[in-house]
Design an enzyme around this catalytic site. Structure first.
Site, short mmCIF file in Angstrom:
data_model
loop_
_atom_site.label_atom_id
_atom_site.label_comp_id
_atom_site.label_asym_id
_atom_site.label_seq_id
_atom_site.Cartn_x
_atom_site.Cartn_y
_atom_site.Cartn_z
N ALA A 190 0.85 -1.20 -0.07
CA ALA A 190 0.11 0.17 0.16
C ALA A 190 0.78 1.23 0.19
O ALA A 190 0.77 2.05 0.81
CB ALA A 190 -0.93 0.14 1.10
N GLY A 192 5.91 8.36 0.78
CA GLY A 192 6.84 8.18 1.80
C GLY A 192 7.77 7.12 1.68
O GLY A 192 9.08 7.01 1.79
N HIS A 193 7.30 6.01 1.23
CA HIS A 193 8.10 4.68 0.62
C HIS A 193 8.82 5.04 -0.15
O HIS A 193 10.17 4.41 -0.26
CB HIS A 193 7.04 3.59 0.26
CG HIS A 193 6.17 3.18 1.40
ND1 HIS A 193 4.81 3.12 1.36
CD2 HIS A 193 6.57 2.39 2.61
CE1 HIS A 193 4.15 2.48 2.71
NE2 HIS A 193 5.33 2.36 3.32
N GLN A 195 9.40 2.45 16.39
CA GLN A 195 9.66 1.28 15.47
C GLN A 195 11.08 1.43 15.13
O GLN A 195 11.91 0.42 15.39
CB GLN A 195 8.88 1.03 14.25
CG GLN A 195 9.31 -0.18 13.46
CD GLN A 195 8.46 -0.17 12.02
OE1 GLN A 195 7.52 -0.90 12.34
NE2 GLN A 195 8.69 0.37 11.11
#
Ligand code: PAF
Length: 282
Positions: free
Chosen positions: A32, A36-37, A155
């Site tokens: 998805a 940003g990715h 994370q």
């Protein structure tokens, strides 16, 4: 772009590349994909010879089965975006391929204080699942560098600790959060928001800016209280937590400590969709 679905096949292929002294940059994702990715892929491309992206929706990091079921999936658009960004290799395994010894097998570390605050406290078992899958992916891909977004700041801290505790010789690179023009942090979960909800969700960023601009004069408690009220006054937004913490160890800070690199962290429900964000406020 080469696509692998089998762990042994990609591991063998990458061993040959490593032997030819090529530097491997790795971007783990759950698909998805958004800009940003793609910013992570582009940075990995600039800094390495080969860029490997994984798409794997990891079941063991979802503490809520509904969240796993509703996690957005856009495989065709993902492939197009990765191709256009110049990704060399896509690793897209099945659950059985990643967890060939069962969902309970895998590496673990003592997360210590990191597990007791914010995402750790509100999503029991979540980081255990993140460590499990990232360690497994690192063992398969064995990259030189791995790239993670700062939107998931806690994370990133967990992965840095894991890399050090498990002695991985991998450089962990954190990349700035990419935002919509409105300030809303890009997230796969935004795909589940209606157009109206996307507008309302910008209140999260506005509230974090308010905290940044006021916490030193008003004090933490007052600034956070006002910001929480502000967010909650925009239904369907509902704050789960809004906290100030030290960027180094994610623990609470005292205002008098000027050397601390402070950040504000938010988890907010927008209807049924849980959004997280954070901002440097030092
Ligand atoms: O941030 C994510 O998308 C996931 O938590 C990750 C790091 C790919 C592990 O499943």
């Amino acid at each position: 772009m080469l696509i692998f679905t089998k762990a042994l096949e990609i591991a063998d292929f990458l061993a040959i590349q490593r032997n030819s002294a090529l530097k491997l940059g790795f971007v783990p994702t759950m698909g998805a994909l958004h800009n940003g990715h793609i910013a992570l892929v582009e940075k990995a491309k600039r800094e390495n010879d080969l860029v490997i992206v994984s798409i794997f929706v990891n079941p063991t990091q979802f503490n809520n089965p509904e969240d796993l079921k509703n996690y957005p999936k856009t495989p065709e658009a993902d492939h197009k975006m990765l191709d256009a960004a110049g990704t060399d290799i896509l690793f897209q395994p099945t659950v059985d391929e990643v967890y060939n010894h069962g969902l309970k097998e895998g590496k673990e570390i003592d997360l210590g204080k990191l597990e007791r605050v914010m995402e750790g406290a509100h999503r029991p078992g979540h980081f255990k699942g993140v460590v499990q899958v990232v360690a497994r992916l690192f063992d398969i891909v064995r990259p030189d560098r791995a790239y993670f977004g700062e939107k998931d700041f806690q994370q990133l801290a967990v992965i840095r600790k894991m890399t050090s505790d498990l002695n991985y010789n991998i450089e962990i690179i954190g990349c700035e959060t990419i935002r919509e023009k409105s300030g809303l942090a890009m997230s796969s979960r935004n795909l589940r928001l209606s157009e109206e909800e996307r507008k309302i969700a910008t209140q999260i960023y506005k509230a974090m800016e308010y905290v940044r601009d006021n916490w030193k004069t008003l004090g933490q408690q007052e600034a956070l209280k006002n910001a929480i009220e502000r967010i909650n006054s925009h239904p369907p937004l509902k704050v789960e937590y809004l906290e100030i913490a030290d960027a180094k160890d994610l623990q609470p800070i005292v205002l008098s400590d000027k050397k601390v690199n402070a950040r504000v962290f938010a988890a907010v429900f927008c209807g049924g969709v849980r959004l997280i964000d954070n901002l440097d406020i030092s």
